[in-house]
Write an enzyme that holds these catalytic residues in place. Structure first.
Site, PDB file in Angstrom:
ATOM      1  N   SER C  19       0.821  -1.201   0.000  1.00  0.00           N
ATOM      2  CA  SER C  19       0.000   0.000   0.000  1.00  0.00           C
ATOM      3  C   SER C  19       0.863   1.263   0.000  1.00  0.00           C
ATOM      4  O   SER C  19       1.826   1.363   0.746  1.00  0.00           O
ATOM      5  CB  SER C  19      -0.895   0.018   1.235  1.00  0.00           C
ATOM      6  OG  SER C  19      -1.645   1.211   1.288  1.00  0.00           O
ATOM      7  N   GLY C  71       2.062  11.480   4.356  1.00  0.00           N
ATOM      8  CA  GLY C  71       0.961  12.082   5.096  1.00  0.00           C
ATOM      9  C   GLY C  71      -0.400  11.590   4.643  1.00  0.00           C
ATOM     10  O   GLY C  71      -1.387  12.310   4.703  1.00  0.00           O
ATOM     11  N   ASN C 124      -5.152   0.004   7.995  1.00  0.00           N
ATOM     12  CA  ASN C 124      -3.826   0.584   8.250  1.00  0.00           C
ATOM     13  C   ASN C 124      -3.748   0.989   9.722  1.00  0.00           C
ATOM     14  O   ASN C 124      -4.209   2.048  10.109  1.00  0.00           O
ATOM     15  CB  ASN C 124      -3.595   1.777   7.320  1.00  0.00           C
ATOM     16  CG  ASN C 124      -2.237   2.431   7.551  1.00  0.00           C
ATOM     17  OD1 ASN C 124      -1.584   2.169   8.563  1.00  0.00           O
ATOM     18  ND2 ASN C 124      -1.808   3.263   6.625  1.00  0.00           N
ATOM     19  N   CYS C 127       0.911   3.007  10.082  1.00  0.00           N
ATOM     20  CA  CYS C 127       1.711   4.092   9.522  1.00  0.00           C
ATOM     21  C   CYS C 127       2.342   4.863  10.689  1.00  0.00           C
ATOM     22  O   CYS C 127       1.649   5.303  11.595  1.00  0.00           O
ATOM     23  CB  CYS C 127       0.805   5.008   8.696  1.00  0.00           C
ATOM     24  SG  CYS C 127       1.663   6.467   8.131  1.00  0.00           S
TER      25      CYS C 127
HETATM   26  C1  LIG Z   1       6.063   6.130  -0.242  1.00  0.00           C
HETATM   27  C2  LIG Z   1       5.395   5.147   0.649  1.00  0.00           C
HETATM   28  C3  LIG Z   1       4.044   5.318   0.992  1.00  0.00           C
HETATM   29  C4  LIG Z   1       3.421   4.417   1.820  1.00  0.00           C
HETATM   30  N1  LIG Z   1       2.098   4.575   2.108  1.00  0.00           N
HETATM   31  C5  LIG Z   1       1.455   3.633   2.843  1.00  0.00           C
HETATM   32  C6  LIG Z   1       0.061   3.713   3.063  1.00  0.00           C
HETATM   33  O1  LIG Z   1      -0.617   4.606   2.592  1.00  0.00           O
HETATM   34  N2  LIG Z   1      -0.529   2.742   3.810  1.00  0.00           N
HETATM   35  C7  LIG Z   1       0.177   1.695   4.330  1.00  0.00           C
HETATM   36  O2  LIG Z   1      -0.412   0.826   4.980  1.00  0.00           O
HETATM   37  N3  LIG Z   1       1.499   1.581   4.121  1.00  0.00           N
HETATM   38  C8  LIG Z   1       2.147   2.534   3.390  1.00  0.00           C
HETATM   39  N4  LIG Z   1       3.491   2.390   3.163  1.00  0.00           N
HETATM   40  C9  LIG Z   1       4.215   1.243   3.727  1.00  0.00           C
HETATM   41  C10 LIG Z   1       4.327   0.105   2.728  1.00  0.00           C
HETATM   42  O3  LIG Z   1       3.077  -0.406   2.392  1.00  0.00           O
HETATM   43  C11 LIG Z   1       5.182  -1.018   3.315  1.00  0.00           C
HETATM   44  O4  LIG Z   1       4.551  -1.525   4.475  1.00  0.00           O
HETATM   45  C12 LIG Z   1       6.580  -0.562   3.672  1.00  0.00           C
HETATM   46  O5  LIG Z   1       7.043   0.365   2.742  1.00  0.00           O
HETATM   47  C13 LIG Z   1       7.577  -1.723   3.741  1.00  0.00           C
HETATM   48  O6  LIG Z   1       7.674  -2.377   2.530  1.00  0.00           O
HETATM   49  P1  LIG Z   1       8.851  -2.084   1.462  1.00  0.00           P
HETATM   50  O7  LIG Z   1      10.131  -2.145   2.213  1.00  0.00           O
HETATM   51  O8  LIG Z   1       8.692  -3.140   0.429  1.00  0.00           O
HETATM   52  O9  LIG Z   1       8.592  -0.715   0.928  1.00  0.00           O
HETATM   53  C14 LIG Z   1       4.141   3.309   2.343  1.00  0.00           C
HETATM   54  C15 LIG Z   1       5.485   3.143   2.005  1.00  0.00           C
HETATM   55  C16 LIG Z   1       6.111   4.037   1.181  1.00  0.00           C
HETATM   56  C17 LIG Z   1       7.554   3.818   0.843  1.00  0.00           C
END
Ligand SMILES: Cc1cc2nc3c(=O)[nH]c(=O)nc-3n(C[C@H](O)[C@H](O)[C@H](O)COP(=O)(O)O)c2cc1C
Ligand SMILES: Cc1cc2nc3c(=O)[nH]c(=O)nc-3n(C[C@H](O)[C@H](O)[C@H](O)COP(=O)(O)OP(=O)(O)OC[C@H]3O[C@@H](n4cnc5c(N)ncnc54)[C@H](O)[C@@H]3O)c2cc1C
Ligand SMILES: Cc1cc2nc3c(=O)[nH]c(=O)nc-3n(C[C@H](O)[C@H](O)[C@H](O)COP(=O)(O)OP(=O)(O)OC[C@H]3O[C@@H](n4cnc5c(N)ncnc54)[C@H](O)[C@@H]3O)c2cc1C
Ligand SMILES: Cc1cc2nc3c(=O)[nH]c(=O)nc-3n(C[C@H](O)[C@H](O)[C@H](O)COP(=O)(O)O)c2cc1C
Ligand code: FES
Ligand code: FES
Lengths: 299, 259, 299, 259
Positions: C19, C71, C124, C127
């Site tokens: 996400s 945010g 979620n 965050c």
């Molecule tokens: C730019 C960005 C935006 C994110 N926005 C959300 C979000 O809106 N909701 C959420 O549950 N996780 C959000 N995450 C977390 C990711 O879903 C994920 O849990 C986290 O980045 C770890 O995975 P990764 O290392 O593969 O990125 C965000 C991550 C990034 C990098």
């Protein structure tokens, strides 16, 4: 230009070694002294000798991090005067890291450290993978308070509390300060795991370990920043330092000194490189003293 | 660095010595230096330091002596997966010398093969003195791998006097050196600590440079745990060794175990 | 061979997007669908539109990690039917991530998601850098219980709880399962900070952000392992996946599916590479089905 | 990637256009491709996407037009530190073409200089049509940098009719193309969206390949936030652009803002 002081220790520069990369034997201190650290930090010493976990105890990870579960292996409190003597011989301040599973053990160790006239003790309230030790105590602010309070009351030398990443690290830091510790060391490793995908098993004999090195640096900066913002406390920053920029970030977040652990493994010249870099940095910024930069990123 | 790996070949070389080929299941492992070692992880059993006996294309060869539980478990692996950490140690590149005498005791012969290959590439010659307790521990070093140069002289000693020189490798080394004055400008001893000690003392007046390939307790391989320290010296086997000048570790050789 | 199922969704393979890397607009879903994910996960949608923080919102770090504080920018609940329609058009299951600052908001969003017939909702609760949202709720196991319970009771579709790194993540996971969620997504980013050492300021406009990418992978493996060991729950593993081996570790720790976030930024072919790697891995191990490997590193 | 940086040179080019030299204070930044851009972070103010106007030895040149608060703050920096993120975008390497006509509106000229330098290295020629509102916004492109080839033809248009062609850049481009049939096999338009739209429609029947250098709201630069999407197309400026074929983004050009 790079002189600093923390917990009453005057230091030529801000870079010490982090507890646990060597530091349990006098020969280790000699090796560390050669690297140019401004103060030496011992491996965490417990009252009784500990074998530690059987190997594998350390894994070099694909993500440039290190995973370890050494299990607080150390020769026990008998080594304290030996380490103290060696540090004196080397002309370096010694911060003795101590670890206990009860308030009483911490108190006893703080007494022995005071008797041996080391320069400070660092309470290990943060090792994330030794059952009954470290983080299991450090994640409870009231227990942090009791351990800090009682060790401070028996110690004739400065006491530093080393805390790790927990939900309530700011609270624990506050309790430690309230109890009279002179400085905080932040942070320890972060609990993690690595699994071998062919043998299908966690690699560390302890399964769980602590993640260190570059991966945790931004986490350490965050914790230092938060604690400095709350208390303007004296902080020794640790976590993922592998270049002068990493040190600079910790300083701007509020650290008066830093410790380097994992980077020692991959770079023998880390101390000199960091000092060179910091020196140039101060000149580029037009500052005369590193101390003027401590915490200035904190609003 | 940690690498998953797989045993791709096994061979019984003698009564006590076994050869294992280990394929690294991950790209980007760098070629080791002579005398560097790896840590072989047999899950649930132990982590064993093993010298590199040969290396090419991500495949390492080790020579394992049957000792306790760990080595036995490693020897029992066939087409099995295991973990490999390495390569560790500073290694040793004696390329400034003309002719090297490698004095091995038992499984201390393992790094000889990789050294010999690399030395040949560098135009340096290596001869071998190899001692074992019983003749049944021997195998023909020439039969093994293609790393042994024809130009290499091989001298064998057994303590049960079944083959070759009757006595210890250190004695035989001393004899061939006195019989061939000026032939070697470097001696490297590799094997039990008793052998290292004897080589250092017996040959101290020959004027030849004397190095030993040490063994201590290796738990991490990366210079962190401190278990491999060569007390009373501020030296770590896994960082600064495992090869040292005799005279740099006199205290260690005097004090240490008898293995 | 790579088929899996989680929270009642049957998937061709275990790799979904995480996400928040795209996912708030129908065009984003199209871009994600082209990468080959087996299911699409939306950006976290809130009841009302959110602007998010002003830039900088994302920093690519020296340690191969990413720091973000977007945010929770999103167009608000009005986009839910639009995203649902687009996912149907693309022929992909859609997991709608929802975020609220109160139980009521989660309930309302779960209702809207059910009406739009998305395939599942992901709460979620993790965050780490949006005040009043995410981790502030998820670190309290009782609050997790209430949010999960109430959304499960109104939702006609499976509910998944996404939890992050907290001291009590195992407890929170237990509470979510007790409340009836079908699966857990573990973990979110880890709270961290990056400071520019010349301008002397935190780079993100929000100062704090969430660390993602390779640095957090061993932490994610640990959390998945712990939660799987405790409950044998259905888990979607997330955190630092950038190769098939990273996926394999999460699977062995207990994940039936995984999500990829940060790696998308640096590697357009990540999904294909992972699937190729997993395929060869199963053959090398002599397994016929990825599902047989789920959690087998857990003793 | 994020890099600390410092302004090492500033120049006022015209009434509204400023040149900034930015030194990256970190090793290892890779040379950008033409049309890649950076995000310039003015702490406490904003993060501004800026095209690379030139690059060598870790020093980037940008050309900034004074607009709102962000550009003004950037222009005000002298010997100050700032943050640079980049380089972002897929960039565009039109090396298969013989002769390119670059149609710029206002600050859309910025990427022309770096393109011209790289094109010259590749043996591709680039001519320029540059239009501005008022003559006081102009500077002599040849005076700037050493990237403009002598072989380059430069056509200027002003909307206040003070210099050169009287009218918009798109009109002038259309005219010079009709006057020089077959001279160019590629047109790239860069500037306000109105210009891009006009170039795409006015020149659609010339048979020349038509590309546009787009602008959208860029918040992250790395393909994560989705703010730069060229609705209704599944395309991100920061990943797939900023240069696109006219016909691949027709919906966007029709719909979009008027900037
Ligand atoms: C730019 C960005 C935006 C994110 N926005 C959300 C979000 O809106 N909701 C959420 O549950 N996780 C959000 N995450 C977390 C990711 O879903 C994920 O849990 C986290 O980045 C770890 O995975 P990764 O290392 O593969 O990125 C965000 C991550 C990034 C990098
Ligand atoms: C740098 C280095 C390179 C080596 N290369 C080889 C080689 O190529 N071939 C070979 O057969 N052996 C080699 N050894 C020795 C080998 O690692 C040990 O013999 C082996 O670990 C013994 O394990 P075991 O369980 O079979 O025996 P045990 O005697 O039952 O060992 C029990 C424990 O004692 C420790 N131990 C015992 N002997 C040693 C030793 N000599 N050094 C370090 N720790 C020891 C280990 O921690 C082991 O877990 C090397 C050792 C080192 C330090
Ligand atoms: C890929 C790319 C390359 C660019 N290259 C250059 C260049 O080389 N030289 C130059 O002068 N300008 C360039 N621009 C446009 C420049 O980034 C904007 O003009 C600038 O951000 C306006 O900020 P401001 O605060 O001065 O103006 P304001 O109009 O006050 O802007 C307020 C906010 O609106 C947004 N905004 C306004 N205009 C734009 C726009 N055109 N694109 C994206 N966001 C906008 C920004 O988020 C800004 O924070 C480029 C834009 C993009 C997308
Ligand atoms: C091998 C190893 C052993 C450690 N042992 C201890 C210890 O005994 N006591 C302690 O307080 N911290 C110990 N630590 C944690 C370090 O002191 C330090 O807090 C952590 O590694 C983060 O710093 P780094 O990233 O520079 O390594 C150990 C770390 C490593 C890698
Ligand atoms: S084996 Fe750990 S320091 Fe050498
Ligand atoms: S600017 Fe964030 S996706 Fe393009």
């Amino acid at each position: 230009m790079l002189e600093t002081s923390v917990a009453g220790l005057r230091l030529k520069h801000p870079v010490m070694n982090a507890s646990g990369i060597l530091g349990s034997e006098p020969e280790h201190l000699e090796i560390l002294a050669k690297q140019g650290f401004s103060a030496l930090v011992s491996k965490t010493i417990t009252l009784n000798p500990r074998e530690g976990y059987p190997p594998p105890i350390i894994v070099e990870l694909r993500n440039n991090g290190l995973l370890n579960a050494v299990g607080l292996a150390n020769p026990g409190a008998g080594v304290i005067p030996v380490l103290a003597g060696k540090a004196r011989e080397l002309g370096k301040p010694l911060i003795l890291s101590i670890g206990g599973s009860s308030v009483e053990e911490f108190v006893k160790l703080a007494e022995l450290a005071s008797e041996a006239s080391v320069d400070a003790v660092e309470l290990n309230l943060s090792c994330p993978h030794a059952e009954g030790y470290g983080l299991e105590l450090g994640s409870d602010p009231m227990l942090v308070y009791r351990i800090a309070k009682d060790t401070v009351s028996v110690a004739s030398i400065p006491v530093i509390a080393k805390l790790g990443l927990t939900d309530r690290v700011i609270e624990s830091a506050g309790k430690a300060l309230e109890a009279g510790v002179k400085a905080l060391t932040l942070i320890n490793t972060v609990k993690a795991m690595s699994i071998d995908v062919y043998t299908l098993k966690p690699v560390l004999s302890n399964r769980y370990g602590g993640l260190s090195g570059p991966p945790i640096h931004p986490i350490a900066v965050r914790v230092v920043y938060d604690v400095y913002r709350e208390y303007r406390a004296e902080i020794i920053g640790v976590g993922g330092v592998s270049s002068w920029m990493d040190v600079a970030e910790l300083v701007l977040a509020g650290a008066r000194a830093v410790q380097v652990g994992t980077a020692l493994i991959w770079n023998e010249n880390i101390v000199d490189e960091v000092l060179d870099g910091l020196h140039k940095w101060l000149i580029d910024l037009g500052y005369n003293s590193l101390m003027d930069l401590v915490g200035i990123a904190v609003m | 660095m940690y690498y998953p790996a797989k045993i791709t070949g096994s061979e019984k070389l003698s009564k006590t010595l076994y050869l294992k080929r280990i394929k690294i299941l991950s790209d980007g492992i760098k070629e080791p230096l002579p005398f560097q070692f790896l840590l072989a992880w047999v899950p649930g059993v132990d982590l064993l330091p093993m010298s590199v006996a040969d290396f090419s294309n991500g495949e390492v060869v080790i020579i394992v002596k049957e000792r306790g539980e760990g080595s036995r478990a490693l020897i029992r692996l066939h087409s099995d997966f295991l973990g490999v950490m390495g390569f560790y140690g500073a290694g040793f590149k004696p390329w400034g010398y003309k002719r090297i005498l490698f004095v091995a005791g038992g499984s201390g012969i393992a790094p000889f093969f990789y050294l010999a290959r690399k030395a040949c590439e560098e135009g340096v010659s290596v001869d071998l003195v190899w001692g074992v307790r019983g003749g049944d521990e021997l195998f023909n070093p020439r039969s093994l791998l293609n790393t042994v140069n024809k130009d290499t002289a091989i001298y064998v000693a057994t303590e049960d006097c079944s083959t070759g020189y009757c006595g210890r490798a250190s004695m035989l080394a001393s004899r061939v050196i006195h019989e061939n004055p000026g032939k070697w400008d470097l001696v490297i001893a590799s094997g039990p600590q008793g052998l290292l000690r004897e080589v250092c003392s017996l040959l101290s007046d020959t004027g030849i440079e004397l190095y030993v390939n040490t063994e201590t307790l290796v738990k991490c391989g990366v210079g962190a745990c401190g278990s491999c320290v060569l007390k009373p010296h501020p030296l770590l086997l896994c960082k600064h060794g495992p090869v040292f000048k005799c005279r740099d570790i006199e205290g260690f050789l005097k004090g240490g175990g008898s293995a």
